[in-house]
Design a protein around this motif. Structure first.
Motif, PDB file in Angstrom:
ATOM      1  N   ALA A 190      25.462  80.032 -48.454  1.00 40.22           N
ATOM      2  CA  ALA A 190      25.862  81.364 -48.899  1.00 40.22           C
ATOM      3  C   ALA A 190      25.194  81.741 -50.215  1.00 40.22           C
ATOM      4  O   ALA A 190      24.766  82.890 -50.400  1.00 40.22           O
ATOM      5  N   GLU A 191      25.085  80.780 -51.128  1.00 42.83           N
ATOM      6  CA  GLU A 191      24.441  81.071 -52.413  1.00 42.83           C
ATOM      7  C   GLU A 191      22.979  81.436 -52.212  1.00 42.83           C
ATOM      8  O   GLU A 191      22.465  82.361 -52.861  1.00 42.83           O
ATOM      9  N   ARG A 192      22.296  80.730 -51.316  1.00 45.46           N
ATOM     10  CA  ARG A 192      20.895  81.054 -51.032  1.00 45.46           C
ATOM     11  C   ARG A 192      20.760  82.443 -50.416  1.00 45.46           C
ATOM     12  O   ARG A 192      19.749  83.118 -50.592  1.00 45.46           O
ATOM     13  N   ALA A 193      21.797  82.871 -49.698  1.00 47.01           N
ATOM     14  CA  ALA A 193      21.772  84.186 -49.055  1.00 47.01           C
ATOM     15  C   ALA A 193      22.270  85.283 -49.992  1.00 47.01           C
ATOM     16  O   ALA A 193      22.235  86.468 -49.651  1.00 47.01           O
ATOM     17  N   GLY A 194      22.767  84.887 -51.172  1.00 45.31           N
ATOM     18  CA  GLY A 194      23.243  85.860 -52.137  1.00 45.31           C
ATOM     19  C   GLY A 194      24.575  86.475 -51.780  1.00 45.31           C
ATOM     20  O   GLY A 194      24.843  87.638 -52.123  1.00 45.31           O
ATOM     21  N   THR A 195      25.416  85.712 -51.074  1.00 47.16           N
ATOM     22  CA  THR A 195      26.717  86.241 -50.653  1.00 47.16           C
ATOM     23  C   THR A 195      27.726  85.100 -50.613  1.00 47.16           C
ATOM     24  O   THR A 195      27.513  84.055 -51.223  1.00 47.16           O
ATOM     25  N   THR A 196      28.827  85.289 -49.899  1.00 51.29           N
ATOM     26  CA  THR A 196      29.832  84.243 -49.742  1.00 51.29           C
ATOM     27  C   THR A 196      29.830  83.741 -48.306  1.00 51.29           C
ATOM     28  O   THR A 196      29.360  84.432 -47.386  1.00 51.29           O
ATOM     29  N   TRP A 197      30.375  82.533 -48.116  1.00 55.54           N
ATOM     30  CA  TRP A 197      30.468  81.976 -46.764  1.00 55.54           C
ATOM     31  C   TRP A 197      31.292  82.892 -45.869  1.00 55.54           C
ATOM     32  O   TRP A 197      30.924  83.162 -44.718  1.00 55.54           O
ATOM     33  N   GLU A 198      32.400  83.410 -46.409  1.00 57.19           N
ATOM     34  CA  GLU A 198      33.279  84.290 -45.621  1.00 57.19           C
ATOM     35  C   GLU A 198      32.542  85.548 -45.161  1.00 57.19           C
ATOM     36  O   GLU A 198      32.670  85.966 -44.003  1.00 57.19           O
ATOM     37  N   GLU A 199      31.767  86.137 -46.077  1.00 55.19           N
ATOM     38  CA  GLU A 199      31.043  87.358 -45.731  1.00 55.19           C
ATOM     39  C   GLU A 199      29.927  87.069 -44.724  1.00 55.19           C
ATOM     40  O   GLU A 199      29.684  87.866 -43.807  1.00 55.19           O
ATOM     41  N   MET A 200      29.262  85.939 -44.861  1.00 52.12           N
ATOM     42  CA  MET A 200      28.218  85.576 -43.897  1.00 52.12           C
ATOM     43  C   MET A 200      28.798  85.381 -42.502  1.00 52.12           C
ATOM     44  O   MET A 200      28.235  85.851 -41.506  1.00 52.12           O
ATOM     45  N   VAL A 201      29.935  84.680 -42.430  1.00 54.67           N
ATOM     46  CA  VAL A 201      30.579  84.460 -41.133  1.00 54.67           C
ATOM     47  C   VAL A 201      30.975  85.794 -40.511  1.00 54.67           C
ATOM     48  O   VAL A 201      30.770  86.026 -39.310  1.00 54.67           O
ATOM     49  N   ARG A 202      31.515  86.679 -41.332  1.00 48.18           N
ATOM     50  CA  ARG A 202      31.959  87.975 -40.810  1.00 48.18           C
ATOM     51  C   ARG A 202      30.784  88.793 -40.290  1.00 48.18           C
ATOM     52  O   ARG A 202      30.836  89.334 -39.182  1.00 48.18           O
TER      53      ARG A 202
END
Length: 217
Positions: A190-202
């Motif tokens: 998530a950090e590499r994507a610039g977001t949170t794990w929760e937001e990536m999953v969503r």
């Protein structure tokens, strides 16, 4: 959880004869199925479960059995939320594969290349451990049971605490099931994507698959 899995194994056997028939029509004896499941709940001491039978993308039958609260005796329904536990690891692995395909994260490159401050208890592991190591349970670190009792404030705290987790086997020498390494993997992705794990999953899993009743809370 174990008893629930066993019950579903029995249900599969119960339905296997119908599914083995060379026809697109599946006949389900609802009364017999319901009676069987209710008996299994008693025999295996499972409070409740929800069941969905799906074939060729079509939902053939759904029902809730037993209760979701032993005090209130509120019944399980087809919309009752259940904890999916370690099935979330498949979400993290899927996100990792997506990041790999997008050339944003290489799961064979040592993590220290991406996160210079990341440390393990073992110096060699600190220098060589990769995302693949974290997700294949070969870090040498076993599950930290006290984390289930006193959960950290966030995944980043777990990442910083990895340097204190003593291994029970050599790095890459054996399989050591560990929830914490997967939590760290999700945090790093998530950090590499610039977001949170929760937001990536969503965004990348829940919304495309229309998983409208699934939450990460």
């Amino acid at each position: 959880m174990k008893n629930t899995i066993i019950i579903f194994a029995f249900i599969f056997c119960f339905l296997s004869k119908a599914y083995s028939q060379p026809t697109n029509t599946v006949k389900i004896n609802i009364a017999e199925l319901d009676s069987f499941i209710n008996k299994m709940l008693i025999d295996w001491k499972v409070p409740g479960l929800a069941l969905a039978i799906v074939k060729d993308g079509k939902v053939l039958y759904t029902n809730g059995y037993g209760v979701k609260n032993l005090k209130s005796l509120e019944k399980v329904s087809t919309s009752t939320l259940f904890s999916i536990a370690s099935a979330t690891k498949s979400f993290t692995s899927t996100l990792a594969a997506m990041m790999y395909e997008e050339n944003k994260f290489d799961w064979d490159v040592p993590l220290i290349n991406y996160f210079p401050d990341f440390k393990m208890y073992d110096e060699m592991a600190s220098a060589k451990i990769t995302l693949k190591d974290l997700m294949s349970h070969r870090s040498g670190i076993p599950r930290q049971k006290y984390y289930s009792l006193i959960a950290p404030a966030n995944r980043k705290e777990t990442r910083s605490n990895m340097k204190y987790f003593e291994p029970t086997s050599d790095f890459r020498a054996s399989f050591n099931y560990c929830n914490e390494t997967f939590a760290v993997a999700g945090d790093m992705i998530a950090e590499r994507a610039g977001t949170t794990w929760e937001e990536m999953v969503r965004k990348k899993i829940f919304e495309p698959l229309e998983m409208k009743s699934t939450i990460t809370s």
